[in-house]
Structure formats: structure tokens, C-alpha cells
Design a protein around this motif. Structure first.
Motif, PDB file in Angstrom:
ATOM      1  N   VAL B 249      72.843 113.937  70.077  1.00 54.64           N
ATOM      2  CA  VAL B 249      71.754 114.948  70.738  1.00 54.64           C
ATOM      3  C   VAL B 249      72.189 114.610  72.245  1.00 54.64           C
ATOM      4  O   VAL B 249      71.896 115.255  73.098  1.00 54.64           O
ATOM      5  N   SER B 250      72.138 113.133  72.451  1.00 56.69           N
ATOM      6  CA  SER B 250      71.961 112.832  74.015  1.00 56.69           C
ATOM      7  C   SER B 250      73.489 113.203  74.695  1.00 56.69           C
ATOM      8  O   SER B 250      73.450 113.604  75.940  1.00 56.69           O
ATOM      9  N   ALA B 251      74.505 112.976  74.026  1.00 53.56           N
ATOM     10  CA  ALA B 251      75.617 113.573  74.407  1.00 53.56           C
ATOM     11  C   ALA B 251      75.771 114.705  74.630  1.00 53.56           C
ATOM     12  O   ALA B 251      76.483 115.136  75.714  1.00 53.56           O
ATOM     13  N   VAL B 252      75.361 115.658  73.559  1.00 55.84           N
ATOM     14  CA  VAL B 252      75.296 117.158  74.041  1.00 55.84           C
ATOM     15  C   VAL B 252      74.388 117.453  75.189  1.00 55.84           C
ATOM     16  O   VAL B 252      74.921 118.364  76.113  1.00 55.84           O
ATOM     17  N   GLY B 263      81.184 112.379  88.311  1.00 52.37           N
ATOM     18  CA  GLY B 263      80.438 111.406  88.710  1.00 52.37           C
ATOM     19  C   GLY B 263      81.394 110.573  89.852  1.00 52.37           C
ATOM     20  O   GLY B 263      82.515 110.578  89.663  1.00 52.37           O
ATOM     21  N   PRO B 264      80.892 110.195  90.868  1.00 49.74           N
ATOM     22  CA  PRO B 264      81.847 109.623  91.720  1.00 49.74           C
ATOM     23  C   PRO B 264      82.258 108.112  91.489  1.00 49.74           C
ATOM     24  O   PRO B 264      81.708 107.555  90.532  1.00 49.74           O
ATOM     25  N   ILE B 265      83.238 107.747  92.087  1.00 49.41           N
ATOM     26  CA  ILE B 265      84.008 106.429  91.927  1.00 49.41           C
ATOM     27  C   ILE B 265      84.467 105.860  90.618  1.00 49.41           C
ATOM     28  O   ILE B 265      85.542 105.764  90.181  1.00 49.41           O
ATOM     29  N   LEU B 266      83.377 105.754  89.410  1.00 49.88           N
ATOM     30  CA  LEU B 266      83.632 105.170  88.194  1.00 49.88           C
ATOM     31  C   LEU B 266      84.455 106.156  87.363  1.00 49.88           C
ATOM     32  O   LEU B 266      84.383 107.590  87.663  1.00 49.88           O
ATOM     33  N   PRO B 267      85.348 105.828  86.500  1.00 51.81           N
ATOM     34  CA  PRO B 267      85.908 106.629  85.828  1.00 51.81           C
ATOM     35  C   PRO B 267      84.971 107.739  84.874  1.00 51.81           C
ATOM     36  O   PRO B 267      83.938 107.389  84.615  1.00 51.81           O
ATOM     37  N   ILE B 270      83.094 106.247  81.709  1.00 55.00           N
ATOM     38  CA  ILE B 270      82.153 105.365  81.963  1.00 55.00           C
ATOM     39  C   ILE B 270      80.791 106.292  82.284  1.00 55.00           C
ATOM     40  O   ILE B 270      79.727 105.898  81.810  1.00 55.00           O
ATOM     41  N   TRP B 271      81.020 107.299  83.152  1.00 55.01           N
ATOM     42  CA  TRP B 271      79.812 107.890  83.638  1.00 55.01           C
ATOM     43  C   TRP B 271      79.237 108.647  82.545  1.00 55.01           C
ATOM     44  O   TRP B 271      78.008 108.778  82.495  1.00 55.01           O
ATOM     45  N   PHE B 272      79.903 109.229  81.607  1.00 54.31           N
ATOM     46  CA  PHE B 272      79.729 110.008  80.459  1.00 54.31           C
ATOM     47  C   PHE B 272      78.776 109.127  79.565  1.00 54.31           C
ATOM     48  O   PHE B 272      77.559 109.385  79.029  1.00 54.31           O
ATOM     49  N   LEU B 273      79.228 107.923  79.539  1.00 53.27           N
ATOM     50  CA  LEU B 273      78.232 106.883  78.501  1.00 53.27           C
ATOM     51  C   LEU B 273      77.173 106.442  79.244  1.00 53.27           C
ATOM     52  O   LEU B 273      75.938 106.483  78.720  1.00 53.27           O
ATOM     53  N   LEU B 274      77.240 106.482  80.506  1.00 51.10           N
ATOM     54  CA  LEU B 274      76.085 105.951  81.333  1.00 51.10           C
ATOM     55  C   LEU B 274      74.924 106.861  81.299  1.00 51.10           C
ATOM     56  O   LEU B 274      73.644 106.833  80.910  1.00 51.10           O
ATOM     57  N   LYS B 275      75.522 107.937  81.262  1.00 44.43           N
ATOM     58  CA  LYS B 275      74.217 109.419  81.259  1.00 44.43           C
ATOM     59  C   LYS B 275      73.571 109.399  79.692  1.00 44.43           C
ATOM     60  O   LYS B 275      72.710 109.609  79.640  1.00 44.43           O
ATOM     61  N   VAL B 276      74.616 109.210  78.666  1.00 43.44           N
ATOM     62  CA  VAL B 276      74.015 109.311  77.243  1.00 43.44           C
ATOM     63  C   VAL B 276      73.241 108.292  77.135  1.00 43.44           C
ATOM     64  O   VAL B 276      72.066 108.273  76.392  1.00 43.44           O
TER      65      VAL B 276
END
Lengths: 370, 324
Positions: B249-252, B263-267, B270-276
């Protein structure tokens, strides 16, 4: 039972004696229609230890440790009730300083009881975090009382005629520091719980006790005061050093579980006030009455004393026949009366409310079973 | 590898590698989340949490998992055996399958279906079936209560969830998850759809049966609800499914509202997982601060507040799209 037939609309749900929210070994049989309760019947006696009968087979001193086991959460109030009754029988005068020490320790014990209730109650409502907040606070009192009495839960501290140990400066400064700390925590408690929308919706208007019902069933303590009756033994029949302190009796308006919550929360603040005044006015002098007989053998007679515990009025009735053992002891415990009305108020409520009401009364099962 | 590619085609290899990756991710992720939950809870409760096994107790959940595997699988006599055995599998499989379409980055997506979001919603609503099976077959009144509550709750919260998701779909015009993320390359949809985001988070919390909506397993009322009679690995599967569900549900939500991999700089991954994980932290925060709502209040809240609000949001979105 669920699958027994279409004609049967209700079924019986067995709540306890092993259930996370029955606070010990209470068992309640709930007759239910879906999630609504149509009838409830408590089954008690799982923690029965025959305290009253034990009293008849022991001498007066030997029975004293029993009192801490009847209500393990507010043991000192039970200690005091019993000591007061025996002192009344013997005609002993307790010195002023001893009375002050009794009040201080008693109120500290009341704080531990209310703090534990606060946590357990919120846990019943599904919030886990407040439980650890108040246990953190409670731990400080337990340490203080441990240093004075030598035990952390089932205290046996008072003696006939006074207290066995004087309080020292460490205890006094520690208590002051604790009161200061606890007061700084009220804001946390309010923000975490009292102002929470879900909490308010869960508690307002649930588990109503009317004034008439309370009087009919002999409800005492915060449950009675939550319904708006300002009855507190510490004020109405003052004992010990209580008349010398200024404190208020918080009362509720509607008698729902929210009011009982607020009453207890305010009572904690009043206990802090009492402790502070007692520490400020602490008189010098002996802590034990003179001429306490080595062999307690009260004259023939009958006495009744009552004290205010964290759950309500605890009364003790002793019949003495001039022997070293009491002839008969009757304990009037608050939770027993409170439980009777509680079961009545379960009707037409949801299972979730049952757990909330149960928590709001703050029953201690060994006290009911005795 | 060549043999594999030859017999299955590059698409087949991709699927197999992806599935293995997903299974690894699911297990590691669940272990991590359980550890994270313990730590989050502990620090909110003024205590350190697990500290003994590994640095800051990091291996504690691994030990617990091993312990659960070693436990006896107790089957109570009265249970409806086939359904009782099937329920833990039914709860776990759909959760695994939804990972197929989640875009971790522009390229890291196993199968970019053009009905991705529908697949996720369809599979995640299957979990209610498993809870119903578990509760009903257990022949325990508390479990049946848990199952009944769960069904009522999931039906009530699925509707606003779907409508909220619809308002985002309207803006993008595609059910494909990668399309939704690409559409957010300039700004995240949370900026234009704040109400939808809040509604989604509330519904998602209810969908995953987390406090304040953890009624199917309300410990203080129903002991453990639908999984009271399960032990050992069967219980662990329910547990695993709950935490993986939280991840999904967090990924969605990240895909729909927080710009996915942007997201800037990071791949991107990584951004996706950070947000999740930030969203998961939010859901954990709810759990350790709120009391539980009552059952009737929960259903009333869904039907009388969330559903009308989500319809209003959908209408406003449609109007705004028509005008601009």
C-alpha cells in the motif's frame, strides 16, 4: 453454539478467565446478538484465598501481611484500614508524625494504582504507548517506596500504633523531585490521550452510571464521583491526618467512562497536592505510639473503620472476643459493588465497549474474591 | 542461461529472475519491517527495544523467524481442515503477485502491465477472503468475530480507496503504473491531490488492518482475532502478509502521489524505497499513538464521511480536468 440453528438468535461468548482484558481472573459470560450484548453474568472466585477465614486462624499481627494481598495495587490503604481498626479496638493514639508518614506513603501508593490503571485502560482501548509512559513514572514511586518499606507491590508497612521506620531526607527530596516530574507529564498525557479524537469518541456517552444506580448498588470511589456525587471518605469521614490538608474532590457530570477517566486523572493531581502539603508541614516527634502491648489482645468489642482506596470505600469490621485472634473479620471491598453495576451496564453495548467499561471501573480481582 | 533463454524466451527468464528477486525481497523486507516496527515502537515508548542480538538487535527478527519455523504446527481438533490449511497460503500468494507490477525504477519492473493498478487492487482485496477463511474455519467465536469484522471493514474501505485512486487515474489517463510515475516528472500528485492522498492513507491503514483500524485482530477484545488458532509458520505467514501488505500500500501511494522513482542525485530505486519506508514509518506512527476505533464508528466513518468525500474529490478532479 453459533451453528446450532437458525431459530436461536443469540449465543454465549465466554470472556475470560484467561483473556487479555479481564485484568486478572475475572470471567464474564456474555449472551450476545451479533456484536451486541443482551445479558451478562460475571463468574468470580478464581482468585479466592479465604482471607476472611484466615483472619480467624491467625493472631492480629499475623493477619497484617494478608491485607497487602487483598488489593495488591493499593496495599497501603488496606494496611491502614486494618491498623486503624485494631488501634481503635486497643484505644491507641497514633503520633502525629506517623500519621503524616502514613498519608504520604498512602497517597504515593494511590498514584501508583492510578498510573497503572491509566496504562491498562488505554491498552484496553487499543493504545499501547501510554502504558509505558505511565509505567516509567510509576517506577519512580516504586523505587521510593521500596527504599522505605522494602517491597515494591504487596506492602506491609504500617504497624499497630504507628510506622516502623522514619522517612529520611533522601526520601523527602526524592518525593519532591518525583512530584515535580509527574506534574510536568500531565501535558504529555493530555496530548497523547485526553485530546485524542478517537479516545473521546470511544469514551463519551459509553457505560453510563446514573446517580440513582450508583446509590442503589453502593458504588464508591472514582466510579461514583464520575457520576457527580462528591463522596470521598477522606472528606466525609476524615481519618488519619487528612483533615489538615487542602484538597478537592474532582467530580464528573454524566457518569460515562470519559468522566471516570477525567476524575482519576484529576485525583492524581490532588494526591500530589496532599503529598506536597504533608512534606511541608511534616511535624517532628515519635513515629510509634507509647505502650503498644507486645501481645495484641484487644478487649471484647466490635469496630468498623473505612478508608478511601484507589477504587472506593474499603471497610473493615472486626469482632473481638478478647482473644489474641479476631473472632470474625469482614472486609467490605469496593470492587465487588462496582462489578455488580458494571455487569448491569454491559447490556446493549458492543464487545469493544465491554472491554472499555471493564477498564474504566478498575477492578482488582483478588479484592473481589478475597 | 542461453538454454533458459532459448526455451522460455527473454520474457520468461525475466519473470523467473523477477519472482526469485521478489521472494527474496519479501522475506528480507518483512524481517526488516518487523525489526523497524519494534524499534519505532520502542523509541516512541522511551525504551531501546531489542538490543542483544546483533548491532541494535538487527538479527533479532531472524532468530524469531527461526524459532517460529521450529514450532509445532498445532491443528485444533474441531477446525474445518482444508480451509484452515489453505487460509495462510491464500493470504500470502496474492501479496506476492502484486509485486509483479510495482515499478521500483524506470527499468526495474518485472511485468509492466497496462492494467497494473487494477491488478494490485484486485489482488489485495483477496486477502479479506483469506481472513474470512481463517476465522470461519477456526471454529472459535473470537476468530469468527475477527472474520466478520474484517469483511465489513474491507468492503467499507475498498470503495473510497478505489474512488480515490480513480481521481489520479483520471489525471493520467492510464492504468499503467510507469505511466503514472512518468506523468509526475514535473510535480508530484500529492500537491494537486492532497485530499486524495489523505483519504488513500486512511483507507490503506484500514485495508492493512493496522491500528487505529486493527479491529479484526483487536488484541484487547478478540485476543488475536482471526489468527488466534494458528501457530508456527502458519501464523508467520499471516504476519508476513501483513507487513508485506503494508509495503504494497505504501508503494502504491508512492507511485500515485509521491512521484515514484523521481528524485535528485540518488538512483531511482533508492528514492522509491526511501519514500515507501517513510510512508511505512507514518503508518507505524499511527499504530503507536492512536487508540482503536470502535467497530460501528469505523463503518460509519467509511460510509458517511470517506465515501462522500472521495466522490467529491473525483468530481472536482473531473471538473478541473474539463476546465483546464
Amino acid at each position: 453454539m453459533i451453528t446450532s440453528g437458525i431459530e436461536e438468535k443469540t449465543f454465549v461468548l465466554n470472556l475470560g478467565p484467561q483473556h487479555p482484558s479481564t485484568h486478572g481472573v475475572l470471567r464474564v459470560l456474555l449472551e450476545m446478538d451479533g456484536e451486541y450484548i443482551t445479558a451478562a453474568e460475571p463468574v468470580i472466585g478464581y482468585g479466592h484465598r479465604a482471607h476472611e477465614h484466615m483472619a480467624e486462624n491467625r493472631n492480629y499481627q499475623q493477619f497484617l501481611p494478608n491485607m497487602g494481598r487483598v488489593d495488591y495495587l493499593h496495599a497501603l490503604a488496606f494496611n491502614q484500614g486494618y491498623c486503624m481498626a485494631v488501634e481503635k479496638l486497643l484505644g491507641l493514639e497514633v503520633p502525629e508524625r506517623a500519621e503524616y508518614i502514613r498519608v504520604i506513603t498512602n497517597e504515593l501508593n494511590r498514584l501508583t494504582s492510578h498510573l497503572l490503571w491509566f496504562g491498562a485502560y488505554l491498552m484496553d482501548l487499543g493504545a499501547f504507548t501510554p502504558f509505558l509512559y505511565c509505567f516509567d513514572d510509576r517506577e519512580h514511586i516504586l523505587d521510593l517506596l521500596d527504599s522505605l518499606t522494602g517491597s515494591r507491590l504487596t506492602y506491609c508497612f504500617y504497624r499497630f500504633g504507628g510506622v516502623p521506620k522514619d522517612i529520611d531526607d533522601d526520601f523527602i527530596s526524592g518525593t519532591r523531585a518525583f512530584i515535580h516530574r509527574l506534574r510536568s507529564r500531565w501535558a504529555d498525557y493530555d496530548n497523547l490521550v485526553t485530546k485524542n479524537v478517537i479516545f473521546i469518541h470511544r469514551t463519551k456517552g459509553v457505560g453510563l452510571f446514573t446517580k440513582e444506580q450508583c446509590q442503589l448498588y453502593g458504588i464508591t470511589g472514582p466510579s461514583l464521583r464520575g457520576s457527580g456525587i462528591p463522596y470521598d471518605i477522606r472528606k466525609s469521614e476524615p481519618y488519619s491526618a487528612y483533615p489538615q490538608f487542602h484538597f478537592e474532590i474532582p467530580i464528573g457530570e454524566n457518569g460515562d467512562i470519559y468522566d471516570r477517566y477525567i476524575v482519576r486523572l484529576r485525583e492524581m493531581e490532588q494526591s500530589c497536592r496532599i503529598i506536597e502539603q504533608a512534606l511541608n508541614k511534616l511535624p517532628k516527634g515519635p513515629i510509634m505510639a507509647e505502650k503498644v502491648p507486645k501481645r495484641i489482645k484487644p478487649p471484647e468489642g466490635e469496630v468498623y473503620t473505612a478508608v478511601e482506596t484507589a477504587r472506593g470505600e474499603f471497610g473493615i469490621y472486626i469482632v473481638s472476643q478478647g482473644d489474641v485472634k479476631p473472632y470474625r473479620i469482614k472486609l467490605r471491598v469496593p470492587s465487588f459493588a462496582n462489578l455488580s453495576l458494571m455487569v448491569e451496564s454491559f447490556k446493549d453495548n458492543l464487545v469493544a465497549d465491554v472491554v472499555a467499561i471493564l477498564g474504566s471501573i478498575d477492578v482488582v480481582i483478588p479484592e473481589i474474591d478475597r | 542461461m542461453d538454454v533458459l533463454t532459448h526455451s522460455l524466451g527473454s520474457e520468461g527468464v525475466r519473470m523467473i529472475v523477477g519472482l526469485i528477486g521478489v521472494i527474496a525481497l519479501v522475506s528480507v523486507n518483512a524481517l526488516f519491517l518487523i525489526w523497524m516496527e519494534r524499534k519505532v515502537a520502542a523509541h516512541m515508548q522511551l525504551r531501546p527495544g531489542p538490543m542483544e542480538v546483533g548491532p541494535h538487535g538487527a538479527i533479532q527478527t531472524v532468530c524469531d523467524a527461526v524459532k517460529l519455523m521450529g514450532k509445532e504446527l498445532i491443528t485444533p481438533e474441531e477446525v474445518d481442515k482444508p480451509i484452515y490449511y489453505l487460509a495462510p497460503i491464500v493470504v500470502f500468494l496474492p501479496v506476492l503477485l502484486t509485486f509483479l507490477v510495482i515499478p521500483f525504477s524506470q527499468t526495474m519492473v518485472i511485468k509492466d502491465l497496462n492494467v497494473g493498478i487494477i491488478l494490485i487492487l484486485a489482488f489485495s482485496s483477496l486477502s479479506v477472503l483469506a481472513i474470512l477463511m481463517a476465522g470461519w474455519s477456526s471454529k472459535n467465536k473470537y476468530s469468527v468475530f475477527g472474520a466478520i469484522r474484517s469483511v465489513a471493514q474491507n468492503i467499507a474501505y475498498e470503495i473510497p480507496l478505489l474512488i480515490t485512486v480513480m481521481s489520479v487515474i483520471l489525471m493520467v489517463g492510464s492504468f499503467k503504473l510507469t505511466d503514472i510515475v512518468v506523468a509526475q516528472s514535473r510535480y508530484w500528485f500529492i500537491l494537486v491531490q492532497p485530499l486524495a492522498f489523505i483519504l488513500y492513507i486512511i483507507c490503506a491503514t484500514a485495508e492493512t488492518n493496522r491500528t487505529p483500524f486493527d479491529l479484526p485482530e483487536a488484541e484487547s477484545e478478540l485476543v488475536a482475532g482471526f489468527h488466534t488458532e494458528y501457530s508456527g509458520m502458519r501464523f508467520a505467514l499471516f504476519f508476513l502478509a501483513e507487513y508485506t501488505n503494508m509495503f504494497i500500500v505504501s508503494a502504491v501511494a508512492t507511485v500515485l502521489f509521491l512521484g515514484g522513482w523521481h528524485g535528485p542525485i540518488l538512483p531511482g530505486a533508492i528514492w522509491f524505497l526511501l519514500k515507501v519506508y517513510a510512508l511505512i514509518f507514518l503508518i507505524m506512527w499511527f499504530r503507536w499513538t492512536f487508540p482503536r476505533v470502535r467497530f460501528d464508528q469505523l463503518v460509519t466513518f467509511a460510509w458517511k464521511i470517506l465515501i462522500p468525500l472521495s466522490f467529491v474529490n473525483l468530481l472536482l478532479t473531473a471538473l478541473a480536468l474539463k476546465i483546464f
